[in-house]
Design an enzyme around this catalytic site. Structure first.
Site, PDB file in Angstrom:
ATOM      1  CG  ASP A 212      -2.078   0.858   1.219  1.00 37.75           C
ATOM      2  OD1 ASP A 212      -2.483   1.253   0.106  1.00 37.75           O
ATOM      3  OD2 ASP A 212      -2.638   1.155   2.296  1.00 37.75           O
ATOM      4  CG  HIS A 213      -0.768   4.912   0.361  1.00 40.67           C
ATOM      5  ND1 HIS A 213      -1.099   5.961  -0.466  1.00 40.67           N
ATOM      6  CD2 HIS A 213      -1.935   4.498   0.912  1.00 40.67           C
ATOM      7  CE1 HIS A 213      -2.400   6.179  -0.395  1.00 40.67           C
ATOM      8  NE2 HIS A 213      -2.942   5.299   0.418  1.00 40.67           N
TER       9      HIS A 213
ATOM     10  CG  HIS B  95      -5.580   7.879   3.893  1.00 42.94           C
ATOM     11  ND1 HIS B  95      -4.930   8.666   2.985  1.00 42.94           N
ATOM     12  CD2 HIS B  95      -5.784   6.687   3.287  1.00 42.94           C
ATOM     13  CE1 HIS B  95      -4.741   7.983   1.867  1.00 42.94           C
ATOM     14  NE2 HIS B  95      -5.248   6.778   2.019  1.00 42.94           N
TER      15      HIS B  95
ATOM     16  CG  HIS C  59      -6.749   4.858  -1.172  1.00 45.95           C
ATOM     17  ND1 HIS C  59      -5.546   4.478  -0.646  1.00 45.95           N
ATOM     18  CD2 HIS C  59      -6.799   4.347  -2.423  1.00 45.95           C
ATOM     19  CE1 HIS C  59      -4.879   3.769  -1.550  1.00 45.95           C
ATOM     20  NE2 HIS C  59      -5.610   3.681  -2.640  1.00 45.95           N
ATOM     21  N   GLY C  60      -9.470   5.361   2.144  1.00 48.80           N
ATOM     22  CA  GLY C  60     -10.145   6.037   3.256  1.00 48.80           C
ATOM     23  C   GLY C  60     -11.535   5.503   3.525  1.00 48.80           C
TER      24      GLY C  60
ATOM     25  CB  THR D 107      -8.498   3.928  10.344  1.00 50.44           C
ATOM     26  OG1 THR D 107      -7.574   4.635   9.493  1.00 50.44           O
ATOM     27  CG2 THR D 107      -8.498   4.566  11.708  1.00 50.44           C
TER      28      THR D 107
HETATM   29 ZN   LIG Z   1      -4.769   4.946   1.119  1.00 49.13          ZN
END
Ligand SMILES: [Zn+2]
Length: 285
Positions: free
Chosen positions: A82-83, A180, A209-210, A234
């Site tokens: 990821d990222h 995020h 995302h998020g 999260t």
């Molecule tokens: Zn992300």
């Protein structure tokens, strides 16, 4: 019962008009919970390691752990980095057995983003590894900016079309109103923007995302608009791991094995809920 690439699952999701859920993992218990949830629902699943998490777990351990867990649960799993902003690190992940990677050059200029992303695609595609890139910028806690400024970073549909043609990516992360981390107020997704991008790029899986804190109905609308991968990090970190561990380690002498069981069960239940919303149950295999 192995690690598989993202591309295949994404094309199935496009045909079936559902999204494949992607969850971040940080520990073995966390990962087992993800696999358990996916196995219970017979859903395809993407396990994502952030750069930070991979550094802690180790590149080889991360890959072997996923292979082992996928095998124990008899499921196919996509292992996604990821990222990542670093070309060399992405190459190492590809070399070590990741089946999907994200190059995040979204903070660079359009031209620089294209240049770096295209280089990653060139390397990864030699090994059949899928590549996700980001155009526009999905913010988070690290960039605390006001909404009007955030909207300036939303993905421009025409640019998305150009970007995909210029780079050859397998999936595109779009900035359409999510952030995020936890939301301070209800997220406002730009659905017409999602639909416009999907209209220009009907075969390109779009990535949201998020996902933590996005209402279920918004997920459904985003999926109807063309989103095919939704990232949740999260929620697992806080509710799946932290809260449960805090309860589990309340007394001196509490058994770590009991805590592991609690984390696995809680992560699996969160994963199962998300799978139901994303419509990916019974789509494995
Ligand atoms: Zn992300």
């Amino acid at each position: 019962m192995a690690l598989v690439t993202m591309k295949y699952e994404m094309s199935k999701a496009e045909k079936g008009r559902y999204a494949v859920p992607a969850f971040n993992f940080f520990t073995l218990d966390n990962l087992i919970g993800i696999a358990q949830g996916a196995a219970n629902k017979k859903s395809p699943v993407i396990a994502m390691a952030s750069v930070g998490a991979m550094k802690i777990m180790g590149e080889h351990t991360t890959v072997r752990m996923c292979e082992g867990v996928a095998s124990d649960f008899g499921i196919d799993m996509i292992l996604h980095l990821d990222h990542c902003t670093d070309y060399d690190m992405i190459c190492r992940a590809v070399d070590n057995g990741f089946t999907s990677v994200m190059i995040d050059a979204s903070k660079l200029s359009y031209e620089e983003n294209v240049e770096l992303t295209a280089r990653v695609v060139e390397y990864a595609s030699k090994y059949g590894v899928s590549v996700e890139a980001e155009l526009g910028h999905v913010g988070g806690k690290e960039d605390d900016i006001v909404v009007s400024e955030r909207e300036a970073l939303f993905t421009v549909p025409e640019d998305a079309l150009r970007f995909v043609n210029d780079t050859g990516v397998d999936a595109l992360a779009v900035a359409v109103g999510t952030v995020h981390g936890f939301y301070k107020s209800e997220p406002k997704l730009d659905f017409p923007r999602i639909e416009k991008i999907h209209e220009l790029l009907p075969h390109m899986p779009l990535v949201l995302h998020g996902g933590t804190g996005v209402p279920d109905d918004d997920f459904r609308k985003a999926i109807a608009g063309g989103v095919r991968k939704i990232n949740i990090g999260t929620e697992l970190k806080v509710h799946g791991v932290f809260d449960v561990s805090k309860q589990g380690y309340a007394q001196p002498g509490d058994d770590p094995r009991s805590v592991s069981k609690l984390v696995i069960a809680k992560c699996a239940s969160i994963v199962e809920e998300k799978i139901d919303v994303m419509g990916s149950a019974n789509k494995a295999g």
